[in-house]
Design an enzyme around this catalytic site. Structure first.
Site, mmCIF file in Angstrom:
data_model
loop_
_atom_site.group_PDB
_atom_site.id
_atom_site.type_symbol
_atom_site.label_atom_id
_atom_site.label_comp_id
_atom_site.label_asym_id
_atom_site.label_seq_id
_atom_site.Cartn_x
_atom_site.Cartn_y
_atom_site.Cartn_z
ATOM 1 N N TYR A 42 0.841 -1.202 0.000
ATOM 2 C CA TYR A 42 0.000 0.000 0.000
ATOM 3 C C TYR A 42 0.871 1.245 0.000
ATOM 4 O O TYR A 42 2.084 1.183 0.260
ATOM 5 C CB TYR A 42 -0.957 0.008 1.199
ATOM 6 C CG TYR A 42 -0.302 0.407 2.516
ATOM 7 C CD1 TYR A 42 0.532 -0.474 3.199
ATOM 8 C CD2 TYR A 42 -0.510 1.676 3.072
ATOM 9 C CE1 TYR A 42 1.132 -0.113 4.382
ATOM 10 C CE2 TYR A 42 0.096 2.048 4.266
ATOM 11 C CZ TYR A 42 0.914 1.154 4.914
ATOM 12 O OH TYR A 42 1.522 1.523 6.089
ATOM 13 N N HIS A 101 -0.963 -21.136 1.076
ATOM 14 C CA HIS A 101 0.026 -20.071 1.261
ATOM 15 C C HIS A 101 0.759 -19.659 -0.016
ATOM 16 O O HIS A 101 1.048 -18.493 -0.208
ATOM 17 C CB HIS A 101 1.059 -20.491 2.319
ATOM 18 C CG HIS A 101 0.535 -20.461 3.722
ATOM 19 N ND1 HIS A 101 -0.566 -21.184 4.129
ATOM 20 C CD2 HIS A 101 0.958 -19.782 4.817
ATOM 21 C CE1 HIS A 101 -0.792 -20.958 5.404
ATOM 22 N NE2 HIS A 101 0.115 -20.105 5.859
ATOM 23 N N LYS A 147 6.589 -1.970 2.144
ATOM 24 C CA LYS A 147 5.386 -1.318 2.687
ATOM 25 C C LYS A 147 4.198 -2.261 2.528
ATOM 26 O O LYS A 147 3.312 -2.081 1.684
ATOM 27 C CB LYS A 147 5.134 0.027 2.001
ATOM 28 C CG LYS A 147 4.217 0.931 2.824
ATOM 29 C CD LYS A 147 4.297 2.356 2.366
ATOM 30 C CE LYS A 147 3.274 3.259 3.018
ATOM 31 N NZ LYS A 147 3.396 3.402 4.463
ATOM 32 N N GLU A 181 12.796 3.070 13.666
ATOM 33 C CA GLU A 181 11.800 4.046 13.207
ATOM 34 C C GLU A 181 10.702 4.084 14.263
ATOM 35 O O GLU A 181 10.912 3.612 15.381
ATOM 36 C CB GLU A 181 11.279 3.671 11.815
ATOM 37 C CG GLU A 181 10.661 2.295 11.725
ATOM 38 C CD GLU A 181 10.065 1.974 10.354
ATOM 39 O OE1 GLU A 181 9.864 2.884 9.541
ATOM 40 O OE2 GLU A 181 9.778 0.790 10.122
ATOM 41 N N LEU A 191 11.232 1.479 7.061
ATOM 42 C CA LEU A 191 10.647 1.841 5.771
ATOM 43 C C LEU A 191 11.427 3.015 5.187
ATOM 44 O O LEU A 191 11.731 3.974 5.904
ATOM 45 C CB LEU A 191 9.186 2.258 5.990
ATOM 46 C CG LEU A 191 8.397 2.459 4.709
ATOM 47 C CD1 LEU A 191 8.015 1.100 4.107
ATOM 48 C CD2 LEU A 191 7.147 3.282 4.957
HETATM 49 N N1 PDD Z 1 2.977 5.436 7.429
HETATM 50 N N2 PDD Z 1 7.638 4.052 8.799
HETATM 51 C C1 PDD Z 1 6.483 3.355 8.843
HETATM 52 C C2 PDD Z 1 6.454 2.050 9.560
HETATM 53 C C3 PDD Z 1 5.334 3.875 8.209
HETATM 54 O O1 PDD Z 1 4.182 3.171 8.234
HETATM 55 C C4 PDD Z 1 5.396 5.132 7.562
HETATM 56 C C5 PDD Z 1 4.215 5.724 6.866
HETATM 57 C C6 PDD Z 1 6.623 5.820 7.551
HETATM 58 C C7 PDD Z 1 6.795 7.131 6.851
HETATM 59 O O2 PDD Z 1 6.722 6.950 5.450
HETATM 60 P P1 PDD Z 1 6.228 8.112 4.479
HETATM 61 O O3 PDD Z 1 7.055 9.295 4.785
HETATM 62 O O4 PDD Z 1 6.467 7.562 3.125
HETATM 63 O O5 PDD Z 1 4.766 8.362 4.777
HETATM 64 C C8 PDD Z 1 7.738 5.246 8.168
HETATM 65 C C9 PDD Z 1 1.798 5.758 6.647
HETATM 66 C C10 PDD Z 1 1.552 7.225 6.512
HETATM 67 C C11 PDD Z 1 0.619 4.957 7.159
HETATM 68 O O6 PDD Z 1 0.774 3.760 7.332
HETATM 69 O O7 PDD Z 1 -0.468 5.513 7.335
#
Ligand code: PDD
Length: 288
Positions: free
Chosen positions: A32, A106, A153, A186, A210
């Site tokens: 996603y 699976h 992701k 993170e 990520l």
């Molecule tokens: N989350 N790390 C994780 C685990 C994340 O789920 C996200 C983003 C980020 C930041 O990534 P970006 O800058 O590309 O949004 C880092 C999104 C916004 C979510 O799951 O809603």
């Protein structure tokens, strides 16, 4: 009622239906993206499209669209929904699962078409640039108990959801995570930055975090105004003794943190470097 996108059609969100045999539902087998848009302008579209393509490649799903077709879906979702919200700050969620099978097994099936879903939601307005007006965050600090493929992701977000809930249960906004070596990776839904003695630090990219698009845009933006940035591992102890801590994500942009695990960061006020950083981010974010 907002308009969603499902498998090639735009339709009311309430009419968007998928099979319970979809592997996204049964296995969390999908990829996603969340793309922020302000007054119709997406932030980091190219980075989001590239990360989506890379994630699909990593899990062996054929990308159903090229970059320009994805851009059309985003543009259409925003245009069709702009009247549904009081603001023009709209987040676009895009989701590709491996698709619907006839049995639960699976292994990747060879002959199913991916399920493609998109919907929109209202996001916070652009981050204010004033240290005194911004509402800072408080976060929890926990050992990262997710899987070894955090660079993908994936829609399998239970590990992230459980870590986010630890923060909610502690009465704070997010949970910052550290690995088995005690280094910060993170947060459950954001990337992490800290400032010490005027230098900005963020963990380097590997399988433990990520590759955030906001992180990437921020790094370019900071370098362009001459801020001193290092992509280096740092420990949870260093985080707790930092002068400033920030989180980055598509919905939070660059957000200051003033408390980690009950410990006040720096003076407890939002820092001066953050103000420079958010100005640089806003100046650069639509260029990326
Ligand atoms: N989350 N790390 C994780 C685990 C994340 O789920 C996200 C983003 C980020 C930041 O990534 P970006 O800058 O590309 O949004 C880092 C999104 C916004 C979510 O799951 O809603």
């Amino acid at each position: 009622m907002t308009t969603a996108f499902l498998n090639g059609d735009f339709l009311p969100l309430s009419e968007a239906k998928i099979s319970p045999m979809d592997r996204g539902f049964l296995f969390g087998d999908g990829i996603y993206e969340v793309i922020p848009t302000y007054s119709g302008n997406p932030v980091g579209f190219n980075g989001h499209a590239a990360r989506m393509a890379e994630g699909l490649r990593a899990i062996g799903i054929d990308n159903p669209y090229d970059k320009e077709a994805w851009r059309d879906i985003v543009t259409n979702l925003v245009a069709k929904n702009s009247a549904s919200f009081t603001s023009s700050n709209i987040g676009v969620y895009l989701h590709v699962s491996r698709g619907t099978d006839t049995k639960r097994f699976h292994a990747y099936p060879s002959n199913i078409a991916p399920t493609v879903f998109g919907f929109v939601f209202e996001i916070a307005p652009p981050q204010v640039v004033s240290r005194t007006d911004v509402k800072p965050l408080k976060v929890a600090l926990e050992q990262d108990k997710r899987w070894q493929r955090c660079h993908i992701k994936s829609t399998s977000l239970l590990g992230n959801v459980m870590h986010f809930q630890q923060g909610v249960d502690a009465g704070v906004n997010e949970t910052i995570l550290y690995n088995q070596d005690g280094n910060i990776t993170e947060a459950s839904s954001c990337n992490v930055f800290m400032v010490k003695d005027g230098v900005i630090y963020t963990p380097p990219l590997n399988h433990e975090l990520l590759p955030g698009i906001t992180r990437a845009i921020a790094l370019e933006a900071f370098a362009s105004v001459g801020l001193d940035v290092k992509e280096t591992w740092f420990s949870k102890e260093s985080l707790l003794s930092a002068d400033e801590v920030w989180l980055t994500s598509s919905s939070k942009e660059v957000a200051p943190v003033v408390e980690v695990n009950g410990k006040t960061i720096g003076s407890g006020d939002v820092g001066e470097v953050w103000e420079k950083a958010i100005k640089a981010y806003h100046a650069h974010k639509f260029e990326a």
